[in-house]
Design an enzyme around this catalytic site. Sequence first.
Site: not given
Ligand code: GCW
Length: 701
Positions: A186, A310, A343, A384, A412
């Site tokens: 990922e 999520e 987290r 993020d 990312e």
């Molecule tokens: O930034 C987002 C990402 C996801 C990621 C999530 C996270 C692993 O787009 O891909 O998932 O954060 O940090 O959990």
Amino acid sequence: MSQRWLALTIIGLGLWGAGKSRAEDGYRLWLRYAPVEDPALREAYDKAFSSIVLPGDAPTDRAALKELQDGLKGYLGKPVPRLEEAQEGSLIVGTPQSCPLIARLGWEKDLEPLGEEGYLLRSALLDGRHVTVIASENSLGCLYGVFHLVRLLGTRQPVAGLSLSEKPKIKRRILDHWDNLDGSIERGYAGKSLWKWDELPGKGDERVTDYARACASVGINGAVLNNVNADPLILTTPYLPKVAALADAFRPYGVRVYLSANFGAPKALGALATADPLNPSVAKWWREKVNEIYRLIPDFGGFLVKANSEGQPGPQDYGRTHAEGANMLAKALAPHGGVVMWRAFVYNDSVDKDRIKRAYKEFTPLDGQFDPNVFVQVKNGPLDFQPREPFSPLFGAMPKTPLAAEWEVTQEYLGQSTHLVYLAPLWREFLDSDTYAKGSDSTVEKVVTGELDGHEDSLVAGVANTGDDRNWCGHPFAQANWYAFGRLAWDPALSAETIAEEWARLTWGNNPQAVSTIVSMMMVSREAFVDYTCPLGLAGVFEKDLHYAPDPGMVDPRREDWSAAYYVRADEKGLGFDRTRQGSDAVDQYHAPLPDQFNGLSTCPEKYLLWFHHVAWDDKMESGKTLWDELCGRYSRGVTEADQIKSQWESLKGKVDDERWQEVEAKLDQQVKDAAAWREKCLGYFQKFIKKLVFSEKTIL
Ligand code: GCW
């Protein structure tokens, strides 16, 4: 063989002999050990390191010995013998226990405060002989000292009169791999996972050893092997021996294995009907699971958990808090010395309308409720991993809880493996931010090292950018982010520029023009990226799912807070998210004087302006220009900077190896094209909202 082929072969062999045509495919990272160019310096090194005395024979000692032998052979062009007794010019490596010569030096008092990972690197006189000593209380400290020494040689530093003492300022320096069990990663942009689950355990993999070696060379001492969106299968009996095999391969290099645990595992694996953390059978299931893991991996580090985030399961599914969930796991791990990294990446939309306020609101009330072996792991910014965000207000707001910082090494939102973006300036900005939690100089750095609130244990995690691409990271310059993560985690006071220079010398050679050009390209790159994607505090501007290009008008039907338009808030009046006291009041999640500073239009630092304010199109900026003109200028500046980075690189043709030069050149070509396209896309979108347009920048649109 034709005459021509013969001639070419001879030339080829000649070059090979001179060490010039050695394939520079990036595999060797910053551990290239290239021959010392300057004969005088080579002679000095030759004299200073005429033999190695390293009597230890533990796996970590053997790793240190091999590194020294490879390093010195590379730099000096000849093998350096290992001896039992010291001579003039010996390099002596060990602990007072493993090495009688070091015991004789009587440095125990100096070594003690340095702990197991720290070391002394000193020139010394032993029985009238000049020697160099790497001493530690532990083999791992010696290995780190060896990597320090080969770094000094690789960057062509003088080695006379050495008197260095080092110890890491952060205890746990961990790469988080978002690797899935099917080999995909990922947010990975450098091929497939390095862990070949089908082949494990059993087959030894040189690549895995080289991974651990590279980590150790920059002080990384832990790896979470699997994605935080965790497949519970990793915790099952077929997988655990595979995990153990990786742990065995990492161990000589001091890299401990951790796993991401799916909080719903007992239920998902069909063992129990619930994963409620307060249910005794659930706690028992985890205890037994943890015991099973430690039977296979006695130095297992612990669990990383993404819960109620999520779509991942978590304690809130059962009406329990994050602390209740984390503590249940912590209790299972505590007898073995393991930790939980829980987290704080949560953004439940019932908590607040403004996404960036949610984690703070959920977590601060829990301060003081977590078991001592729980870290709350917080991304650097409240949103993020954007190209620029202010620091998350959780830093400084949970004094009773050790907070781990989470950075994204993989790019990312920063051009993935196509754009050259050096991330140390971003992390530096974060570490240097003052939280004012205990008055001024309560920096994020002090929160993370544990210094501010007196926490013993400390942790920084970086989401890895490695994969099985030959060059590990996709972009040759992305290697610098892996390097910088490790160096900053070891010493969060280092400057981004110092790290860039080290990396440039080790990775590209010591040609002075090449070094200074590469450093200057790197140092401008993050600001350039911010300029051509999201200047003045814009954030969340990226396209759906892919997150490569900006798409500021994007509306995601799945969630409002996944939509770029939700963050950008362009309208006829202006641009930006009003987080002042008239708006979402996110400013008040910080300690004074930051709330007032961020709240005021004229006092808010311009780099965070549109993060905290909805600014009118014709409001005046610091430059005296209107917002619109300033935006146009910033986007254009970004494009120019990308272009300059490319020209700088072009000036290095022939100064660095051609193979990697070509590769970077092709990527920079794309970067420049993207930068121009992104400026047009963003300004084109904003322009739609402005009725009366006055263009002062000719280059625009
Ligand atoms: O930034 C987002 C990402 C996801 C990621 C999530 C996270 C692993 O787009 O891909 O998932 O954060 O940090 O959990």
